[in-house]
Design a protein around this motif. Structure first.
Motif, short mmCIF file in Angstrom:
data_model
loop_
_atom_site.label_atom_id
_atom_site.label_comp_id
_atom_site.label_asym_id
_atom_site.label_seq_id
_atom_site.Cartn_x
_atom_site.Cartn_y
_atom_site.Cartn_z
N GLU A 1 0.82 -1.21 0.00
CA GLU A 1 0.00 0.00 0.00
C GLU A 1 0.86 1.26 0.00
OE1 GLU A 1 -4.31 -1.30 1.84
OE2 GLU A 1 -2.96 -0.15 3.11
N GLN A 2 2.13 1.11 0.31
CA GLN A 2 3.03 2.27 0.25
C GLN A 2 3.58 2.50 -1.16
OE1 GLN A 2 5.94 2.67 3.47
NE2 GLN A 2 4.91 1.00 4.52
N TYR A 3 3.34 1.52 -2.03
CA TYR A 3 3.83 1.64 -3.42
C TYR A 3 2.67 2.03 -4.32
CZ TYR A 3 7.55 -1.55 -1.71
OH TYR A 3 8.57 -2.13 -1.02
N ASP A 4 2.90 3.00 -5.19
CA ASP A 4 1.89 3.28 -6.21
C ASP A 4 1.90 2.11 -7.18
OD1 ASP A 4 0.25 4.18 -8.22
OD2 ASP A 4 1.01 6.23 -8.17
N HIS A 5 0.84 1.31 -7.14
CA HIS A 5 0.81 0.15 -8.03
C HIS A 5 -0.21 0.31 -9.15
CE1 HIS A 5 -2.55 -1.00 -5.45
NE2 HIS A 5 -1.75 -0.89 -4.42
N PHE B 1 4.37 14.13 -9.40
CA PHE B 1 5.25 14.86 -8.47
C PHE B 1 5.85 16.02 -9.25
CE2 PHE B 1 5.85 11.97 -4.75
CZ PHE B 1 5.08 10.91 -5.19
N TYR C 1 9.88 18.30 -3.98
CA TYR C 1 10.81 18.21 -2.86
C TYR C 1 10.48 19.27 -1.81
CZ TYR C 1 13.47 14.96 -5.74
OH TYR C 1 13.85 13.89 -6.50
N LYS D 1 2.62 7.87 5.77
CA LYS D 1 3.13 7.05 4.68
C LYS D 1 2.30 7.28 3.43
CE LYS D 1 5.32 3.23 7.06
NZ LYS D 1 5.74 4.04 8.17
N PHE D 2 2.93 7.05 2.30
CA PHE D 2 2.21 7.05 1.03
C PHE D 2 1.15 5.94 1.10
CE2 PHE D 2 1.52 6.22 -3.43
CZ PHE D 2 1.77 7.42 -4.07
N GLN D 3 -0.02 6.21 0.58
CA GLN D 3 -1.09 5.21 0.59
C GLN D 3 -1.63 5.01 -0.82
OE1 GLN D 3 -2.91 3.50 3.52
NE2 GLN D 3 -0.70 3.67 3.79
N CYS D 4 -1.61 3.76 -1.29
CA CYS D 4 -2.18 3.45 -2.60
C CYS D 4 -3.18 2.32 -2.41
CB CYS D 4 -1.09 3.02 -3.58
SG CYS D 4 -1.72 2.58 -5.21
N LYS D 5 -4.47 2.63 -2.58
CA LYS D 5 -5.51 1.61 -2.42
C LYS D 5 -6.83 2.15 -2.94
CE LYS D 5 -6.24 2.94 2.41
NZ LYS D 5 -6.02 2.51 3.80
N PRO E 1 -9.14 4.53 -6.98
CA PRO E 1 -7.94 4.46 -6.14
C PRO E 1 -7.40 5.81 -5.69
CG PRO E 1 -7.47 3.68 -8.39
CD PRO E 1 -8.83 4.27 -8.40
N ALA F 1 -3.57 7.46 -4.40
CA ALA F 1 -2.13 7.17 -4.41
C ALA F 1 -1.42 8.47 -4.06
CB ALA F 1 -1.69 6.66 -5.78
#
Lengths: 737, 237
Positions: A417-421, B51, B56, B109-113, B139, B141
């Protein structure tokens, strides 16, 4: 007069290698030249100890467009499209500086794929750490994951799959292997073969600084206690934003048609890119270091040549196109500078501040010597271990929960979930959904690509040849479970010091195992990487060959997941149900034993099972498919149930022991579920392929009930709520919180 | 009708947006280079995810000052529809074209879901074809999607119906468990007072094709197309 200013040992070479250099050059190398040999003849760049052994790997196949020796292997996927695929290790940098080490591992492999002219479309990573009960390991693992996320997410290449395994012997030397897949029009395939005297050598991308100097040589030494303090300057710092610009600019530059060849400047930097490209083309290069864009003033010639600053490419361009190509890079905010020309005479001539600092045949630099190290079989790998001494499992429910919670098996959701998949809108099967990631290729719809990565240090430590055969077999099984046929594989071979005859013996055995499996299944090895010297104060890591495999899916919309989909589906174990506990996850997790010899693969039976699975997916028969591997049938059925939120009641074939029935492991077994009305068709197909089937039970409810057949009766063994199973399976949430 | 997708250096969803608008919706699409100070001949502008300039500094902070932004601002001021997705939303916030700011996700944290969002307002060109209360699945991300606005501003935003989407569960309930990043009041998207500028953190372009698991995101783009067509009909008529 012979004046040696620098001892060969200072640059990591042996006195014998120094003699060899003098013989090949017909003179002593200058101190600067010796530095160049130090990096180019390092194990990391030169493959000195491995290249003879690697010849055993089969690397041809009907789909192969470019194989080992290129920056990435390339396979034809039809209709004028091809994929480039490569995996590399970044173990040592990640041990010292986990965030930057892992991040630059991602950046480096992306540029290898870019060097073939391909747009990178997916990443996979295979990680090994010491036990998570150690806070230092947790910190390291979290930083590695953050580094992969930090680079991959920003550069916009989805991380679609991977694996994480944990074992004490990786504590001082974690493994970080990253694979990248790219997509390219077959006719636009780029090469790294310099050609055409008069063509220009163009430097493009980020400026050169003092980071990562001698990184390749550092990667070719064992780690010790001072490494963390003293080798930090050998670790490169990644800049994914510049990496992203480099992708777009390089693909645009290639589209001009003016680029003859290109290669990224990764390990050994400018030295490697110039000498390798010139050597491949049998030409020379005249390079003026004063023209290299630098980040800081006062850099010495050897620093410029050996810097491993990231996000840089070296291009060979036609003179009349040079300005146009440079303009492309500048438009993307990157540096572009002509730093030399191609010459007909095969000499790499490097000048700095008006002085020639090196002049030597590029092939001598690029072709490190090949060694045939001594190999001796360790006295005892597996032993005559039998299960008899162990009592049968008294508490199967607790054992199953322990296995589901063990780091190797537990859900990796907190990581992926921390990776952009899902960036690049190709991801049909995200991480965790199925045994392999599935990407649609809209250019070839409804076709797609499937990707997986696998390797087991535990199995290889017990029997390296079988362990390697099993890893290749499991990759192919993972692909079959989403309906994919293998196109090729790339490997990353992580071992200890090759001068240790026992380490080298296991290396050769693992290579032989990969070769066996590839020949038996007709899968080419399209490229790979060897990482030796994975040792720390705790000794060498377990022998760990990692296999990444790519396959082609005919129709991505038919790919099943591993999840049970609905109530009242039939659950079937496909393949010979016989299994045992030797070398199993159960022995390790529940009894703390790494014993026994892993079961071997019968490739004929394996291929028949995989063909049946693929064909039944093509015909739309299967509702779910999941390779039955670590933790045996019990873990496989639990994973399918957790994934779908649908329970099951199954009866396992009887046997003398419950533990074996539940947790026994064997290759070539797949857990599937299907609707009642497709059963007859599936049975008929299985008979046609001569594949045994065992009907285990049915899906449904919110519990997992497992019994064992006992003659005509059944003995209930465990009965757990799905919620309990799922809670155990989420054990890594805390580690990666 | 022509749709423009801005390409900042470091945008990484620009190609995805172009793909969906061009190949899924079959529309005429142009890429708008960040260095061009003018945008001409487009009927709507999309600021894609990614990004931009590496982010940065704060996400979107540098992009908000890029040469194309005054033109985007002028286009919006004249009533033109502008959609900011993820990083595009962050850019619109940093540019002051939308109210509020982004903090790092509360999980750090980055969240991808995949998440669910509920349509809160149909007054934007991108949501006018949807139903209030409609639940969409698409989704996320991002690492900085924790929406924040100080008190008086938050009240204004809510009272003037500028909240376009809220994170919710599959049944449309706006509950804290459904909030993936700590956003204030589960806010997933906001619009300008006039409604023509919309920003949201989830990625509609990643949920626009059946094969990718959801087509809910496509409804935003279809809504835009229908809105533009109806407006053209008014102008022509």
């Amino acid at each position: 007069m012979r004046v040696t200013i620098l001892a060969p040992e200072v640059v990591g070479l042996t006195p014998g290698e120094y003699e060899d250099i003098c013989r090949r050059l017909g003179r002593d190398p200058s101190p600067l030249e010796l530095h160049l040999f130090g990096v180019m003849w390092s194990e990391h760049c030169g493959y000195k100890h491995s290249k003879l052994a690697l010849r055993a790997l089969p690397s041809d196949g009907p789909h192969l467009l470019a194989g080992p020796g290129e920056n990435a292997g390339v396979m034809d996927i039809g209709s004028g499209w091809a994929v480039a695929f490569k995996m590399e290790s970044h173990n040592h940098p990640s041990a010292i500086d986990p965030y930057n080490g892992a991040a630059t591992g991602v950046g480096g492999i992306i540029r290898d794929v870019l060097s073939m002219g391909a747009r990178p479309i997916a990443l996979l990573d295979s990680l090994r750490f010491g036990g998570f009960d150690d806070p230092k390991v947790r910190r390291l693992a979290s930083s590695v994951v953050a580094g992969i996320a930090g680079y991959g997410n920003c550069i916009g290449v989805p991380t679609v799959g991977g694996e994480i395994l944990v074992e004490a012997r990786y504590r001082g030397n974690p493994l970080v292997n990253v694979a990248c897949l790219g997509l390219v029009r077959a006719e636009q395939l780029a090469r790294a073969c310099a050609a055409g005297p008069g063509n220009l050598v163009m430097y493009a991308g980020a400026r050169t600084g003092r980071d990562g100097i001698g990184g390749a040589a550092f990667a070719s030494e064992e780690l010790d206690e001072r490494s963390e303090r003293e080798d930090r300057s050998s670790v490169q710092i990644g800049d994914p934003f510049t990496g992203k610009l480099l992708i777009e600019a390089t693909l645009e530059a290639l589209a001009t048609g003016g680029v003859v060849a290109l290669q990224d400047m990764g390990a050994a930097g400018l030295t490697c890119a110039t000498s390798e490209m010139a050597a491949r083309g049998g030409v020379g290069m005249a390079i003026t270091l004063d023209l290299v864009p630098l980040r800081e003033s006062g850099m010495r010639a050897d620093e410029i040549l050996r810097s491993e600053s990231q996000e840089r490419m070296l291009l060979i361009v036609r003179p009349h196109e040079a300005e146009r190509i440079a303009a492309v890079y500048r438009r993307w905010g990157l540096n572009a500078a002509v730093i030399g020309t191609i010459t007909a005479e095969p000499e790499l001539r490097i000048t700095h501040q008006g002085t020639t600092v090196a002049a030597l045949p590029p092939a001598v630099l690029a072709e490190a010597p090949a060694y045939q190290p001594a190999a001796s079989e360790p006295l005892r790998l597996w032993d005559q271990w039998t299960l008899n001494a162990l009592p049968d499992e008294a508490d199967p429910a607790q054992a199953l929960l322990a296995l589901l919670a063990s780091p190797d098996i537990a859900s990796k959701r907190p990581v992926y979930e921390q990776y952009d998949h899902s960036v690049q809108v190709r991801t049909v099967m995200p991480p965790g959904a199925a045994d392999a990631a599935v990407l649609r290729v809209h250019e070839l719809a409804p076709k797609g690509l499937a990707l997986t990565v696998d390797g087991s240090g535990r199995l290889c430590a017990l029997d390296p040849r079988r362990g390697a055969r099993l890893a290749v077999a499991e990759c192919a099984a993972n692909l079959a479970c989403v309906g994919a046929a293998p196109l090729g594989l790339t490997d990353c071979l992580n071992f200890g010091n090759p001068d240790d005859p026992e380490v080298f013996w296991t290396f050769r055995q693992a290579v032989a195992g990969i070769a066996d499996a590839c020949r038996a299944m007709g899968i080419p090895v399209v490229g790979g990487n060897v990482s030796f010297y994975n040792e720390s104060a705790g000794g060498p890591v377990p022998p760990t060959p990692i296999i990444a495999m790519v396959g082609l899916v005919d129709d991505v919309s038919r790919a099943p997941t591993m999840a049970f989909r609905a109530d009242a589906n039939i659950v079937i174990l496909v393949g010979d149900p016989a299994a045992d506990l030797a070398a199993s996850s159960y022995l390790e997790v529940v009894h703390g034993l790494t014993r026994g010899r892993p079961r071997d693969v019968d490739f004929d039976a394996h291929q028949r099972v995989l063909s049946l699975i693929r064909e039944s997916i093509r015909r739309g028969i299967l509702r779910s498919a999941h390779d039955c591997s670590e933790g045996g049938v019990a873990v496989a059925v639990a994973e399918c149930a957790i994934a779908g939120g649908v329970g099951a009641a199954v009866v396992l074939p009887g046997g003398s022991r419950r533990d074996t029935a539940l947790f026994g492991e064997a290759p070539s077994r797949v857990m599937v579920s299907l609707a009642e009305d497709s059963a007859a068709q599936f049975f008929a197909m299985a008979a046609e392929w001569d594949v045994p089937l065992t009907v285990l039970g049915r899906t449904g409810g919110d519990r997992l009930e497992i019994s064992v057949a006992d003659g005509p009766d059944r003995r209930p063994i465990l009965n757990l709520m799905l919620a309990e199973l799922a809670a155990a399976y989420q054990s890594l949430s805390e580690v990666f919180a | 009708m022509r749709l423009g997708v801005v390409v900042f250096p470091g945008s990484n969803c620009d190609r995805d947006c172009v793909h969906v608008l061009r190949h899924v919706l079959g529309r005429d699409v142009v890429e708008l280079w960040h260095g061009d100070p003018a945008i001409e001949g487009v009927d709507a502008v999309v600021l894609p995810g990614g990004f931009a300039y590496g982010d940065y500094l704060r996400a979107g902070a540098v992009a908000a000052t890029s040469p194309i932004m005054p033109a985007v601002r002028a286009f919006a001021a004249s009533g033109g529809p502008v959609l900011g997705i993820c990083n595009g939303f962050q850019v619109l916030l940093e540019a002051g074209m939308l109210p509020g700011a982004m903090l790092r996700n509360h999980v750090l944290k980055f969240q991808c879901k995949p998440v669910h969002i509920r349509v809160e307002s149909t007054r934007t060109p991108f949501t006018h074809g949807l139903r209030e209360g409609q639940v969409l699945r698409m989704p996320i991300a991002h690492g900085e999607g924790n929406y924040f606005a100080p008190d008086p501003l938050l009240a204004t935003i809510q009272e003037s119906e500028q909240v376009a989407f809220r994170y919710c569960d599959a049944h449309g309930r706006v509950v804290s468990e459904a909030n993936p990043n700590g956003s204030l009041n589960n806010i997933a998207g906001v619009c300008s007072p006039q409604g023509n500028v919309l920003g949201l953190m989830p990625h509609p372009e990643r949920a626009s094709e059946e094969v990718l698991g959801s087509t809910d995101g496509r409804m935003l783009f279809e809504s835009l197309v229908a809105w533009l067509e109806s407006r053209r009909a008014v102008v022509v008529g």
